[in-house]
Design a protein around this motif. Structure first.
Motif, PDB file in Angstrom:
ATOM      1  N   VAL A  92       8.953  14.823  -2.462  1.00 54.20           N
ATOM      2  CA  VAL A  92       8.651  14.288  -3.791  1.00 54.20           C
ATOM      3  C   VAL A  92       8.217  15.401  -4.738  1.00 54.20           C
ATOM      4  N   TYR A  93       7.443  16.369  -4.238  1.00 59.83           N
ATOM      5  CA  TYR A  93       6.974  17.471  -5.076  1.00 59.83           C
ATOM      6  C   TYR A  93       8.134  18.237  -5.705  1.00 59.83           C
ATOM      7  N   ASN A  94       9.207  18.360  -4.964  1.00 61.95           N
ATOM      8  CA  ASN A  94      10.349  19.124  -5.471  1.00 61.95           C
ATOM      9  C   ASN A  94      11.167  18.368  -6.510  1.00 61.95           C
ATOM     10  N   MET A  95      10.697  17.162  -6.866  1.00 64.29           N
ATOM     11  CA  MET A  95      11.294  16.444  -7.993  1.00 64.29           C
ATOM     12  C   MET A  95      10.704  16.908  -9.327  1.00 64.29           C
ATOM     13  N   GLU A  96       9.695  17.777  -9.280  1.00 70.42           N
ATOM     14  CA  GLU A  96       9.042  18.229 -10.510  1.00 70.42           C
ATOM     15  C   GLU A  96      10.016  18.799 -11.542  1.00 70.42           C
TER      16      GLU A  96
ATOM     17  N   TYR B  13      -4.608  16.854  -9.528  1.00 72.72           N
ATOM     18  CA  TYR B  13      -5.050  17.463  -8.269  1.00 72.72           C
ATOM     19  C   TYR B  13      -5.849  16.459  -7.440  1.00 72.72           C
ATOM     20  N   ALA B  14      -6.706  15.679  -8.101  1.00 67.53           N
ATOM     21  CA  ALA B  14      -7.489  14.665  -7.395  1.00 67.53           C
ATOM     22  C   ALA B  14      -6.575  13.600  -6.785  1.00 67.53           C
ATOM     23  N   GLY B  15      -5.583  13.157  -7.563  1.00 63.51           N
ATOM     24  CA  GLY B  15      -4.636  12.161  -7.053  1.00 63.51           C
ATOM     25  C   GLY B  15      -3.802  12.693  -5.916  1.00 63.51           C
ATOM     26  N   PHE B  16      -3.434  13.973  -5.994  1.00 65.37           N
ATOM     27  CA  PHE B  16      -2.645  14.596  -4.943  1.00 65.37           C
ATOM     28  C   PHE B  16      -3.435  14.668  -3.637  1.00 65.37           C
ATOM     29  N   MET B  17      -4.691  15.115  -3.719  1.00 65.30           N
ATOM     30  CA  MET B  17      -5.515  15.234  -2.525  1.00 65.30           C
ATOM     31  C   MET B  17      -5.823  13.865  -1.921  1.00 65.30           C
ATOM     32  N   ASP B  18      -5.938  12.850  -2.776  1.00 67.50           N
ATOM     33  CA  ASP B  18      -6.203  11.496  -2.286  1.00 67.50           C
ATOM     34  C   ASP B  18      -5.007  10.942  -1.513  1.00 67.50           C
ATOM     35  N   VAL B  19      -3.809  11.070  -2.083  1.00 61.94           N
ATOM     36  CA  VAL B  19      -2.621  10.498  -1.442  1.00 61.94           C
ATOM     37  C   VAL B  19      -2.215  11.308  -0.215  1.00 61.94           C
ATOM     38  N   LEU B  20      -2.589  12.578  -0.172  1.00 62.90           N
ATOM     39  CA  LEU B  20      -2.241  13.437   0.961  1.00 62.90           C
ATOM     40  C   LEU B  20      -2.870  12.935   2.265  1.00 62.90           C
ATOM     41  N   ARG B  21      -3.950  12.162   2.140  1.00 67.19           N
ATOM     42  CA  ARG B  21      -4.616  11.626   3.334  1.00 67.19           C
ATOM     43  C   ARG B  21      -3.838  10.471   3.971  1.00 67.19           C
ATOM     44  N   ARG B  22      -2.887   9.885   3.218  1.00 68.35           N
ATOM     45  CA  ARG B  22      -2.172   8.708   3.717  1.00 68.35           C
ATOM     46  C   ARG B  22      -0.663   8.893   3.820  1.00 68.35           C
ATOM     47  N   VAL B  23      -0.128   9.929   3.204  1.00 68.79           N
ATOM     48  CA  VAL B  23       1.319  10.167   3.177  1.00 68.79           C
ATOM     49  C   VAL B  23       1.615  11.440   3.951  1.00 68.79           C
TER      50      VAL B  23
ATOM     51  N   LEU C 279       2.014   9.359  -5.988  1.00 64.33           N
ATOM     52  CA  LEU C 279       2.547  10.703  -5.758  1.00 64.33           C
ATOM     53  C   LEU C 279       3.552  11.086  -6.831  1.00 64.33           C
ATOM     54  N   HIS C 280       4.421  10.157  -7.203  1.00 65.33           N
ATOM     55  CA  HIS C 280       5.399  10.443  -8.260  1.00 65.33           C
ATOM     56  C   HIS C 280       4.714  10.658  -9.609  1.00 65.33           C
ATOM     57  N   LEU C 281       3.635   9.930  -9.875  1.00 63.55           N
ATOM     58  CA  LEU C 281       2.899  10.116 -11.131  1.00 63.55           C
ATOM     59  C   LEU C 281       2.239  11.491 -11.167  1.00 63.55           C
ATOM     60  N   VAL C 282       1.740  11.944 -10.015  1.00 62.15           N
ATOM     61  CA  VAL C 282       1.167  13.291  -9.933  1.00 62.15           C
ATOM     62  C   VAL C 282       2.226  14.344 -10.242  1.00 62.15           C
ATOM     63  N   VAL C 283       3.393  14.213  -9.620  1.00 63.06           N
ATOM     64  CA  VAL C 283       4.472  15.168  -9.829  1.00 63.06           C
ATOM     65  C   VAL C 283       4.975  15.111 -11.273  1.00 63.06           C
ATOM     66  N   LEU C 284       5.017  13.912 -11.841  1.00 62.36           N
ATOM     67  CA  LEU C 284       5.407  13.750 -13.242  1.00 62.36           C
ATOM     68  C   LEU C 284       4.422  14.482 -14.158  1.00 62.36           C
TER      69      LEU C 284
ATOM     70  N   SER D 191       0.825  -1.211   0.000  1.00 63.20           N
ATOM     71  CA  SER D 191       0.000   0.000   0.000  1.00 63.20           C
ATOM     72  C   SER D 191       0.860   1.263   0.000  1.00 63.20           C
ATOM     73  N   ASP D 192       1.970   1.246   0.783  1.00 64.44           N
ATOM     74  CA  ASP D 192       2.882   2.400   0.800  1.00 64.44           C
ATOM     75  C   ASP D 192       3.531   2.604  -0.557  1.00 64.44           C
ATOM     76  N   ALA D 193       3.965   1.514  -1.177  1.00 66.43           N
ATOM     77  CA  ALA D 193       4.591   1.601  -2.503  1.00 66.43           C
ATOM     78  C   ALA D 193       3.613   2.180  -3.515  1.00 66.43           C
ATOM     79  N   ARG D 194       2.343   1.779  -3.417  1.00 68.28           N
ATOM     80  CA  ARG D 194       1.323   2.303  -4.333  1.00 68.28           C
ATOM     81  C   ARG D 194       1.125   3.805  -4.121  1.00 68.28           C
ATOM     82  N   ASP D 195       1.139   4.245  -2.869  1.00 67.95           N
ATOM     83  CA  ASP D 195       0.989   5.676  -2.580  1.00 67.95           C
ATOM     84  C   ASP D 195       2.169   6.478  -3.121  1.00 67.95           C
TER      85      ASP D 195
END
Length: 293
Positions: free
Chosen positions: A244-248, A226-236, A12-17, A4-8
């Motif tokens: 991770v965001y600063n990898m943009e 944005y939807a993916g970011f808000m979703d993962v923010l609840r668990r990470v 997150l990386h896909l959102v930043v990508l 589950s952590d790996a999926r999160d």
């Protein structure tokens, strides 16, 4: 690492990508920067409205809340206009490397807006290092001074947007509803700005290829991201999200080199300055712990 952590982390990386793709898509769309933002925000506002309906979220708000979100959207729209304009004046890489400075501007702006905290010594140290790195980029890539300056201005507006948006997200309004009003505000800002930047009031129509890239920009890089970011923010943790965001810019510069080839290749001084900015931003949480023990 649990599955589950790996999926999160992957999400997150896909959102930043996806966010790293925006400057590249801005150069692939054959419209002026203000028209790119106008179409992007109109489509994104519609996308968020559909999501709000599907999720059965109430879109009617008080006049004060509505005006506040529209106002923050205006700042976002102006940020995106400068962002895409920078990519046209210089290169996608030059545009992207200025974006991490938004963290510095946030640290300077936030205490002035909400008065919740004072400036921290670690942030002043990071600011001094970033000023040196920015000077280095100007020194080695002076031909792109205008594009880089516009990108720095876009980063300042991004900091204002992030600081004001943080106050709105902290309230009970659902993110899809916030998205509707912020994107509408950004669209209205683009409509008002267009007569001053281009001829005519209404945007030009995109050709077939530009229309496809606009849909990707609006629905994938804006609504879905944005939807993916808000979703993962609840668990990470917020710490992990910030790192991770600063990898943009890293993702964006690599993708720009792959898409545009030699047109995106810069001097060694540029990559040195960019590397300093990115490294300092990534290391900021550890710098803060070390300086403020």
């Amino acid at each position: 690492m649990p599955r589950s952590d790996a999926r999160d982390y992957l999400q997150l990386h896909l959102v930043v990508l996806a966010w790293g793709l925006t400057a590249i898509l801005g150069k692939l769309i054959f419209l002026t920067p203000v028209d790119v933002v106008l179409w992007r925000t109109a489509l994104a506002a519609a996308g968020f409205f559909v999501l709000a309906r599907i999720l059965r979220k109430r879109t009617r708000l008080s006049g004060r809340s509505m005006l506040g979100m529209l106002g923050v959207g205006v700042i976002l729209g102006l940020h995106w206009i400068l962002f895409f304009w920078s990519a046209r004046l210089a290169t996608a890489s030059v545009c992207l490397v200025a974006m991490p400075t938004a963290m510095l501007w946030c640290s300077l702006i936030e205490p002035l807006i909400d008065g919740s905290r004072r400036w921290r010594p670690s942030e002043l140290i990071v600011g001094a290092v970033m000023v040196g790195a920015v000077w280095l980029i100007y020194e080695f890539e002076f031909r792109y001074w205008l594009g880089f300056s516009v990108a720095i201005a876009a980063a300042v507006l991004a900091a204002f947007f992030a600081t004001l948006s943080k106050q709105q997200v902290a309230k009970d309004t659902h993110w899809s509803v916030i998205g509707v009003y912020q994107m509408t505000g950004a669209c209205l800002a683009s409509l008002v700005a267009r007569p001053f930047l281009e001829t005519g009031f209404f945007p030009a129509l995109p050709d077939a290829s530009s229309a496809i890239w606009l849909l990707v920009l609006a629905l994938v890089c804006t609504v879905a991201a944005y939807a993916g970011f808000m979703d993962v923010l609840r668990r990470v943790s917020v710490f992990t999200v910030n790192v991770v965001y600063n990898m943009e810019p890293v993702y964006g510069i690599i993708l720009a080199a792959l898409v545009f080839g030699k047109a995106e290749f810069m001097s060694g001084g540029f990559y040195l300055g960019a590397g300093i900015i990115i490294a300092v931003v990534l290391a900021l949480p550890w710098i803060r712990r070390w300086v403020e023990k």
